[in-house]
Motif scaffolding. Structure first.
Motif, PDB file in Angstrom:
ATOM      1  N   THR A  13      51.909 -83.316 -18.460  1.00 21.58           N
ATOM      2  CA  THR A  13      52.391 -82.678 -17.232  1.00 21.58           C
ATOM      3  C   THR A  13      53.680 -83.306 -16.705  1.00 21.58           C
ATOM      4  O   THR A  13      53.986 -84.461 -16.983  1.00 21.58           O
ATOM      5  N   VAL A  16      54.677 -82.945 -12.703  1.00 17.14           N
ATOM      6  CA  VAL A  16      54.213 -82.288 -11.483  1.00 17.14           C
ATOM      7  C   VAL A  16      54.605 -83.085 -10.247  1.00 17.14           C
ATOM      8  O   VAL A  16      54.948 -84.274 -10.324  1.00 17.14           O
ATOM      9  N   TYR A  29      51.102 -86.474 -14.072  1.00 16.14           N
ATOM     10  CA  TYR A  29      49.800 -86.574 -13.402  1.00 16.14           C
ATOM     11  C   TYR A  29      48.983 -87.719 -13.987  1.00 16.14           C
ATOM     12  O   TYR A  29      48.295 -88.451 -13.269  1.00 16.14           O
ATOM     13  N   LEU A  64      48.053 -86.033  -7.252  1.00 13.73           N
ATOM     14  CA  LEU A  64      48.613 -84.720  -7.554  1.00 13.73           C
ATOM     15  C   LEU A  64      48.646 -83.822  -6.324  1.00 13.73           C
ATOM     16  O   LEU A  64      47.654 -83.695  -5.615  1.00 13.73           O
ATOM     17  N   ASN A  88      48.340 -80.628  -5.909  1.00 13.62           N
ATOM     18  CA  ASN A  88      47.937 -79.401  -6.605  1.00 13.62           C
ATOM     19  C   ASN A  88      47.956 -78.173  -5.705  1.00 13.62           C
ATOM     20  O   ASN A  88      48.072 -77.042  -6.192  1.00 13.62           O
ATOM     21  N   SER A  89      47.867 -78.356  -4.392  1.00 14.41           N
ATOM     22  CA  SER A  89      47.793 -77.220  -3.469  1.00 14.41           C
ATOM     23  C   SER A  89      49.167 -76.667  -3.085  1.00 14.41           C
ATOM     24  O   SER A  89      49.252 -75.641  -2.398  1.00 14.41           O
ATOM     25  N   SER A 123      53.508 -73.667  -7.177  1.00 10.84           N
ATOM     26  CA  SER A 123      52.940 -74.490  -8.242  1.00 10.84           C
ATOM     27  C   SER A 123      53.455 -75.909  -8.085  1.00 10.84           C
ATOM     28  O   SER A 123      54.576 -76.114  -7.609  1.00 10.84           O
ATOM     29  N   PRO A 124      52.664 -76.901  -8.497  1.00 13.42           N
ATOM     30  CA  PRO A 124      53.158 -78.282  -8.429  1.00 13.42           C
ATOM     31  C   PRO A 124      54.086 -78.662  -9.577  1.00 13.42           C
ATOM     32  O   PRO A 124      54.727 -79.714  -9.530  1.00 13.42           O
ATOM     33  N   VAL A 135      41.528 -82.863 -11.796  1.00 17.35           N
ATOM     34  CA  VAL A 135      41.397 -81.459 -11.419  1.00 17.35           C
ATOM     35  C   VAL A 135      41.062 -80.678 -12.689  1.00 17.35           C
ATOM     36  O   VAL A 135      41.753 -80.818 -13.705  1.00 17.35           O
ATOM     37  N   PHE A 181      43.812 -76.166 -12.165  1.00 16.40           N
ATOM     38  CA  PHE A 181      45.111 -76.820 -12.144  1.00 16.40           C
ATOM     39  C   PHE A 181      46.187 -75.749 -11.970  1.00 16.40           C
ATOM     40  O   PHE A 181      46.306 -74.829 -12.774  1.00 16.40           O
ATOM     41  N   ALA A 218      49.436 -75.882 -12.118  1.00 14.79           N
ATOM     42  CA  ALA A 218      50.714 -76.035 -12.827  1.00 14.79           C
ATOM     43  C   ALA A 218      50.953 -74.858 -13.762  1.00 14.79           C
ATOM     44  O   ALA A 218      50.019 -74.301 -14.344  1.00 14.79           O
TER      45      ALA A 218
END
Length: 373
Positions: free
Chosen positions: A141, A143, A259, A274, A276-277, A281-282, A343, A348, A350
């Motif tokens: 990743t 992110v 990540y 992360l 993530n929210s 997208s992260p 996650v 996820f 991403a």
């Protein structure tokens, strides 16, 4: 003529593996490869992750008498080195462990510098999408990460466009995309996801996006605005991690990083987590791929290493996969149990990189980044 030159090079190296012989070797089990690997006595791995040192120790314990020589080389540097060695008729590596698939598939696999190999032991437990054109050992990743000590209730932003506002001026960190291909792939994906970026802009600012001169879409506008907001470029992922994750900060920056680097939180004194929210997208998730160098001097040991990296028959992949069984890395083998602290991949947020689509516009995004620096 090319095949003749390759055959001559193999003979000079003391190992001639004809295509039919290579096909036969590709079907061998680890037990069948072992005698040949011990006779070779050594295997050289170019790896984009420093975790190759842990793999080296575990492999040599599992297979005494075979010396694994691991080199920690970024994907960008690997690509340059392998191209130069190929042009010079030199084969120094046996195994290529690398990310930046959009370039690898074109410049290395397409040029015949790297050849595919899927260990037969695990072939039926890896989805087809992760077996070709090269075997993906795991998903990695790039992110957006935040400091969870300073932000115990979750990430301090909920939209990527917040990074372009005055509140985050000079407080966003990432590795220079022109120095590390994975970060350029991140910038490219943001452009490919311009529709989602346009929707996120409207959600953040309450109005439709108006493109400035030179920006062709919402993704390019975001990149331009991010750089204009004093984006901090650093030389390594560890630099991002330290800036974002260091404990004891009252107002830490945000940063794009891996990540899986959360695995070092306790050891390094970080509090990486992360975001993530964050909408839309992260960041991105992409394959970490493995192949064999064309003309490898140690072909049996090379295959044995790849088999080892794919993990053993245990639920977590055993010693070969242990360095990668961490939150933020996702095994491509369907029978390896997901890490409980990560996650779930299904949750996820991403974006999944499509190497072919990335390759189509990647050079244009590099030019854009260059003009913004």
């Amino acid at each position: 003529m090319k095949r003749l030159f390759q055959a001559a090079a193999f003979l000079a190296a003391g190992t001639l593996v004809l295509p039919a012989q290579a096909d036969d070797m590709n079907m061998k089990s680890p037990e069948e490869l072992l005698a040949g690997a011990k006779a070779e006595g050594q295997v050289v791995v170019y790896s984009f992750t420093s975790r190759i040192k842990k793999v080296e120790a575990a492999f040599e314990e599992a297979y005494p008498g075979i010396d694994l020589v691991g080199y920690d080389i970024s994907s960008t540097e690997q690509i340059t080195r392998l191209q130069a060695e190929y042009q010079a008729g030199v084969v120094n590596a046996d195994v290529i462990y690398i990310s930046d698939a959009p370039v690898v598939y074109d410049k290395l696999l397409g040029a015949g510098i790297v050849t595919p190999y899927v260990p037969p032991r695990v072939a039926d437990r890896v989805p087809a999408a992760f077996k070709a054109p090269l075997l993906a050992q795991r998903l990695s990743t790039k992110v957006l990460m935040y400091n969870e000590e300073a932000n115990p209730n979750g990430p301090p932003i909920d939209n990527l466009w917040a990074l372009t506002t005055e509140a985050w001026k000079g407080r966003v960190v990432m590795v220079d995309p022109l120095q590390r291909g994975d970060y350029l792939d991140l910038m490219t994906e943001i452009v490919l996801q311009s529709d989602a970026m346009a929707e996120a802009y409207e959600a953040q600012f309450g109005k439709k996006i108006a493109l400035s001169s030179g920006a062709r879409n919402a993704g390019e506008q975001f990149i331009a605005d991010l750089f204009a907001n004093d984006l901090i470029l650093v030389g390594s992922t560890d630099d991002v991690n330290a800036a974002v994750g260091k404990l004891g900060q009252s107002n830490p920056p945000l940063g794009f990083t891996s990540y899986s680097d959360r695995r070092d939180n306790a050891e390094e004194g970080w509090a990486l987590q992360l975001a993530n929210s964050v909408q839309p997208s992260p960041g991105i998730v992409f394959p970490a791929v493995i192949g064999i160098a064309e003309g490898a001097k140690n072909p049996a040991a090379a295959r044995l290493v790849i088999d080892f990296l794919m993990g053993d028959e245990s639920a977590t992949g055993g010693a070969g996969f242990k360095p990668f069984y961490v939150p933020g890395d996702y095994a491509t083998r369907t029978d390896i149990t997901p890490h409980p602290d990560a996650v779930p991949l299904s949750e996820f947020a991403a974006w999944r990189v499509d190497p072919a689509k990335t390759a189509e516009i990647r050079a244009d995004i590099a030019d854009l980044v260059l003009t913004l620096q």
